[in-house]
Design a protein around this motif. Structure first.
Motif, mmCIF file in Angstrom:
data_model
loop_
_atom_site.group_PDB
_atom_site.id
_atom_site.type_symbol
_atom_site.label_atom_id
_atom_site.label_comp_id
_atom_site.label_asym_id
_atom_site.label_seq_id
_atom_site.Cartn_x
_atom_site.Cartn_y
_atom_site.Cartn_z
ATOM 1 N N ASP A 189 -4.839 -10.025 -4.395
ATOM 2 C CA ASP A 189 -4.750 -10.446 -2.998
ATOM 3 C C ASP A 189 -4.857 -9.173 -2.166
ATOM 4 O O ASP A 189 -3.883 -8.458 -1.973
ATOM 5 C CB ASP A 189 -3.414 -11.158 -2.774
ATOM 6 N N ARG A 190 -6.028 -8.894 -1.651
ATOM 7 C CA ARG A 190 -6.307 -7.597 -1.050
ATOM 8 C C ARG A 190 -5.747 -7.426 0.371
ATOM 9 O O ARG A 190 -5.535 -6.302 0.813
ATOM 10 C CB ARG A 190 -7.826 -7.357 -1.002
ATOM 11 N N ASP A 191 -5.514 -8.523 1.079
ATOM 12 C CA ASP A 191 -5.328 -8.422 2.525
ATOM 13 C C ASP A 191 -3.903 -8.615 3.025
ATOM 14 O O ASP A 191 -3.585 -8.210 4.145
ATOM 15 C CB ASP A 191 -6.206 -9.472 3.231
ATOM 16 N N ARG A 192 -3.039 -9.250 2.265
ATOM 17 C CA ARG A 192 -1.821 -9.801 2.865
ATOM 18 C C ARG A 192 -0.540 -9.044 2.523
ATOM 19 O O ARG A 192 0.539 -9.494 2.928
ATOM 20 C CB ARG A 192 -1.661 -11.263 2.460
ATOM 21 N N VAL A 193 -0.614 -7.933 1.812
ATOM 22 C CA VAL A 193 0.606 -7.221 1.420
ATOM 23 C C VAL A 193 0.411 -5.727 1.597
ATOM 24 O O VAL A 193 -0.616 -5.162 1.192
ATOM 25 C CB VAL A 193 0.987 -7.515 -0.049
ATOM 26 N N ALA A 194 1.400 -5.099 2.205
ATOM 27 C CA ALA A 194 1.474 -3.634 2.279
ATOM 28 C C ALA A 194 2.721 -3.181 1.532
ATOM 29 O O ALA A 194 3.704 -3.920 1.424
ATOM 30 C CB ALA A 194 1.535 -3.167 3.732
ATOM 31 N N MET A 195 2.692 -1.974 1.010
ATOM 32 C CA MET A 195 3.854 -1.390 0.355
ATOM 33 C C MET A 195 4.509 -0.404 1.314
ATOM 34 O O MET A 195 3.816 0.357 2.000
ATOM 35 C CB MET A 195 3.455 -0.684 -0.937
ATOM 36 N N VAL A 196 5.843 -0.433 1.365
ATOM 37 C CA VAL A 196 6.583 0.477 2.227
ATOM 38 C C VAL A 196 7.770 1.046 1.456
ATOM 39 O O VAL A 196 8.191 0.504 0.426
ATOM 40 C CB VAL A 196 7.102 -0.219 3.508
ATOM 41 N N ASP A 197 8.300 2.153 1.972
ATOM 42 C CA ASP A 197 9.599 2.644 1.540
ATOM 43 C C ASP A 197 10.624 1.886 2.380
ATOM 44 O O ASP A 197 10.723 2.103 3.589
ATOM 45 C CB ASP A 197 9.697 4.146 1.791
ATOM 46 N N PRO A 198 11.388 0.976 1.799
ATOM 47 C CA PRO A 198 12.204 0.075 2.618
ATOM 48 C C PRO A 198 13.298 0.771 3.413
ATOM 49 O O PRO A 198 13.565 0.406 4.563
ATOM 50 C CB PRO A 198 12.800 -0.908 1.600
ATOM 51 N N ALA A 199 13.951 1.774 2.830
ATOM 52 C CA ALA A 199 15.006 2.466 3.573
ATOM 53 C C ALA A 199 14.421 3.274 4.728
ATOM 54 O O ALA A 199 14.966 3.276 5.838
ATOM 55 C CB ALA A 199 15.799 3.372 2.645
ATOM 56 N N LYS A 200 13.296 3.943 4.488
ATOM 57 C CA LYS A 200 12.679 4.721 5.568
ATOM 58 C C LYS A 200 12.190 3.812 6.694
ATOM 59 O O LYS A 200 12.198 4.203 7.869
ATOM 60 C CB LYS A 200 11.536 5.576 5.009
ATOM 61 N N LEU A 201 11.788 2.593 6.361
ATOM 62 C CA LEU A 201 11.429 1.631 7.400
ATOM 63 C C LEU A 201 12.656 1.281 8.238
ATOM 64 O O LEU A 201 12.603 1.295 9.478
ATOM 65 C CB LEU A 201 10.834 0.373 6.780
ATOM 66 N N ALA A 202 13.777 0.974 7.582
ATOM 67 C CA ALA A 202 14.996 0.644 8.324
ATOM 68 C C ALA A 202 15.457 1.823 9.174
ATOM 69 O O ALA A 202 15.822 1.653 10.349
ATOM 70 C CB ALA A 202 16.096 0.222 7.349
ATOM 71 N N TRP A 203 15.426 3.021 8.607
ATOM 72 C CA TRP A 203 15.866 4.196 9.363
ATOM 73 C C TRP A 203 14.939 4.470 10.542
ATOM 74 O O TRP A 203 15.378 4.872 11.614
ATOM 75 C CB TRP A 203 15.924 5.409 8.443
ATOM 76 N N GLY A 204 13.640 4.235 10.351
ATOM 77 C CA GLY A 204 12.696 4.444 11.440
ATOM 78 C C GLY A 204 12.894 3.448 12.573
ATOM 79 O O GLY A 204 12.824 3.813 13.756
ATOM 80 N N LEU A 205 13.150 2.173 12.225
ATOM 81 C CA LEU A 205 13.427 1.177 13.254
ATOM 82 C C LEU A 205 14.726 1.515 13.987
ATOM 83 O O LEU A 205 14.825 1.346 15.216
ATOM 84 C CB LEU A 205 13.521 -0.216 12.624
ATOM 85 N N ARG A 206 15.706 1.975 13.249
ATOM 86 C CA ARG A 206 16.987 2.384 13.855
ATOM 87 C C ARG A 206 16.764 3.489 14.882
ATOM 88 O O ARG A 206 17.287 3.443 16.004
ATOM 89 C CB ARG A 206 17.930 2.841 12.750
ATOM 90 N N GLN A 207 15.977 4.508 14.508
ATOM 91 C CA GLN A 207 15.735 5.608 15.429
ATOM 92 C C GLN A 207 14.934 5.150 16.644
ATOM 93 O O GLN A 207 15.204 5.581 17.772
ATOM 94 C CB GLN A 207 14.992 6.748 14.719
#
Length: 470
Positions: A189-207
Motif C-alpha cells: 500500500d504505497r500511498d496511505r501510511v507514513a512512518m514517524v518517530d512517535p515520541a518526537k511527534l508528540a514533543w514537536g506538537l507540544r512545542q
C-alpha cells in the motif's frame, strides 16, 4: 532444537531495558510545572497525547486569541502517543475493509478526508519545523500462511478501487523487498501510511502548542468535573480550571464522563526494539524501501525500521484485564516478550545474535467497531473522541477537528457523517465483558491455526456487525 531456541531468545532479551525506546532518550523535553492555583480558560484540554495536543494546536490555528489550557497527568506523550509503532495512517476507520463493512455509504468520503488529514499532518510538520523522522513509505502486508494469499489480493483490489496504488507480490517478489522465509506473498500500500518517530511527534506538537501560547500543565491529573452556569470546573490536586469548553482526550484512561465506560476497552499491546543493524545485517534483509510491515493473521505483528536502522517488532498478544484494569505493573509481560522474540527470529533467522535493547507495553483504547467514536456531554460544553484501536497516530488529528466542531456548535462535513454521529455497540458489564473478550481472543487464535476458518462465535459476531477486522 526448542531448548536452543529458548536460550537464543532469553539471551537476546537479557539486557533489554523495561521502558519504551522512544521516550528513553536524553532529547526528551524537560517537564513543565503542574497547576498550583485556580485559573480560567476558554478551552481546557484534558490529556497531553496526540488527541489533546492536536486539539490545542488546531484551536489556536482556528482563532489565535483563544485561551487554551492543556492538563496532563504525566508528561505530554508519555502514554500511547509515545509508545506506539509510529504507523501514521490515512485511514480513519482502522483500515479500508473495516470502513467498508461498517460505513459503506460513506467510505469514499471517509477515505478522502483521511487522505487530506495525512497531507495536512505532513504540512503541519513542515510549517512548525517538527523533525519526527516522517517517511511516507507506505505499508507492506505479508502473507505467512497460504489461506492469507486470497486476503492480500482482495485487499489490494479494494485499495485500487479507491484510487490508490497497490502492488501485489508473489513469494519471490516480496522476499526481494524484505527477505523472510516465512513470507508467501504480499502487497504494498504505497500511498496511505507514513512512518514517524512517535515520541518526537508528540514533543514537536507540544512545542508548537507552547509557541502559540497554549498553557500546558504537566503532572496535573484532573480528578473531577462539575458543571456551573459559566462553564465546567476541572478539579486537580493543587488547583482548578474553570473553562467555557472542555475537550476530553484521555484515551483509555479513567473516563471522566461515565457513559464512556460502556464503550471503551483498554487493551495492552507490547513491543521490542533491537539494537541498530549493521550494514551487512540490513543488506541480508533488503528492506531498501523502508516500508512499515504487518502480517495478515488475526493475531498479527507490526514492525518497522527506525531512523538509525533498529527494528521495532510488536503486536500479536492483545491483553485485556478484568474490570478494565490499567496499572503500571501491566506494562511488562515476560511471556509476551519471549513469544515476540521467538516470532522475530522465526521471521528473520539471518539476524541470529541480534539483541533487544528495550521491551515495553502500554494500553490502547478500543471499542466494538475498532475505530474512533465521538460525542458530547454537559449540554455540549464537553466533547470527546476515543477508541482509535492503535491507529490514532494520524486519526487523532481528525478527531481533534471533530471535537472543535462540536464545541463550536458547527455543522460541518465531519459532524454530518454517520461515522461521527453513530456510536459503537456498548459492552456488557463484568463478568460478561471479560468472558466475551477472552472467548473472542481464543477464537481468533483458533482461526489462525485452522486456515482462517471462523468458528460459530466469530461468525455470530460477524453477523451482528461486531467482527474483528485488523
Amino acid at each position: 532444537m526448542r531448548a536452543k531456541g529458548s536460550k537464543l531468545w532469553a539471551s537476546a532479551l537479557s539486557d533489554a531495558s523495561p521502558t519504551p525506546y522512544w521516550t528513553d532518550r536524553p532529547s526528551r523535553p524537560a517537564p513543565v510545572p503542574p497547576l498550583t492555583s485556580a485559573t480560567t480558560a476558554q478551552l481546557a484540554v484534558i490529556g497531553g497525547g496526540y488527541s489533546g495536543l492536536w486539539t490545542a494546536l488546531l484551536a489556536k490555528e482556528r482563532d489565535p486569541s483563544t485561551d487554551v489550557v492543556v492538563l496532563e497527568s504525566g508528561v505530554c506523550g508519555h502514554a500511547a502517543s509515545g509508545r506506539n509503532g509510529g504507523f501514521c495512517s490515512a485511514s480513519l476507520t482502522h483500515g479500508l475493509a473495516n470502513g467498508v463493512d461498517r460505513f459503506p455509504d460513506e467510505i469514499t468520503e471517509l477515505e478522502r478526508l483521511g487522505r487530506e488529514n495525512l497531507d495536512q499532518i505532513e504540512d503541519t510538520l513542515s510549517r512548525y519545523g517538527i523533525d519526527c523522522d516522517f517517511e511516507r513509505t507506505g505499508e507492506l502486508e505479508v502473507a505467512t500462511s497460504p489461506y492469507q494469499l486470497d486476503w492480500l489480493h482482495e485487499s489490494a483490489e479494494l485499495t485500487r478501487s479507491m484510487g490508490y496504488r497497490a502492488e501485489v507480490f508473489d513469494r519471490d517478489q516480496v522476499r526481494a523487498e524484505v527477505d523472510s522465509p516465512t513470507y508467501l506473498g504480499g502487497w504494498w500500500d504505497r500511498d496511505r501510511v507514513a512512518m514517524v518517530d512517535p515520541a518526537k511527534l508528540a514533543w514537536g506538537l507540544r512545542q508548537a502548542c507552547l509557541t502559540l501560547g497554549v498553557r500546558i500543565y504537566e503532572g496535573t491529573p484532573v480528578l473531577g468535573l462539575s458543571s456551573g452556569r459559566d462553564g465546567l470546573l476541572l478539579r486537580t490536586p493543587h488547583g482548578e480550571v474553570r473553562a467555557a469548553r472542555v475537550a476530553l482526550a484521555t484515551s483509555a484512561f479513567g473516563p471522566l464522563v461515565r457513559k464512556l465506560k460502556r464503550y471503551l476497552i483498554p487493551v495492552y499491546d507490547y513491543a521490542l526494539m533491537t539494537e541498530p543493524l549493521t550494514a551487512a545485517q540490513l543488506g541480508d534483509l533488503g528492506w531498501r524501501n523502508r516500508q512499515g510491515l504487518g502480517d495478515s493473521a488475526n493475531q498479527f505483528h507490526y514492525y518497522r525500521l527506525t531512523a538509525d536502522n533498529r527494528i521495532l517488532f510488536g503486536g500479536y498478544d492483545a491483553i485485556y484485564h478484568f474490570g478494565n484494569r490499567i496499572a503500571p505493573t501491566l506494562e511488562q509481560r515476560q511471556d509476551t516478550f519471549t513469544r515476540l522474540a521467538e516470532h522475530f527470529f522465526t521471521t528473520f533467522p539471518q539476524l541470529e545474535g541480534l539483541r533487544f535493547t528495550h521491551s515495553w507495553g502500554g494500553v490502547i483504547d478500543t471499542c466494538t467497531r475498532f475505530c474512533a467514536f465521538f460525542g458530547t456531554a454537559f449540554g455540549g460544553r464537553l466533547a470527546y473522541a476515543a477508541g482509535y484501536t492503535g491507529l490514532g497516530v494520524g486519526a487523532t488529528r481528525f478527531g481533534a477537528q471533530v471535537m472543535l466542531d462540536h464545541l463550536a456548535g458547527q455543522s460541518t462535513e465531519r459532524t454530518r457523517l454517520d461515522f461521527v454521529r453513530s456510536k459503537p455497540w456498548p459492552l456488557p458489564p463484568e463478568p460478561l465483558r471479560s468472558l466475551g473478550i477472552q472467548l473472542t481472543r481464543w477464537s481468533l487464535a483458533r482461526a489462525d491455526e485452522h486456515q482462517g476458518r471462523r468458528n460459530l462465535w466469530l461468525r455470530t459476531l460477524d453477523h451482528a456487525g461486531l467482527g474483528f477486522d485488523s
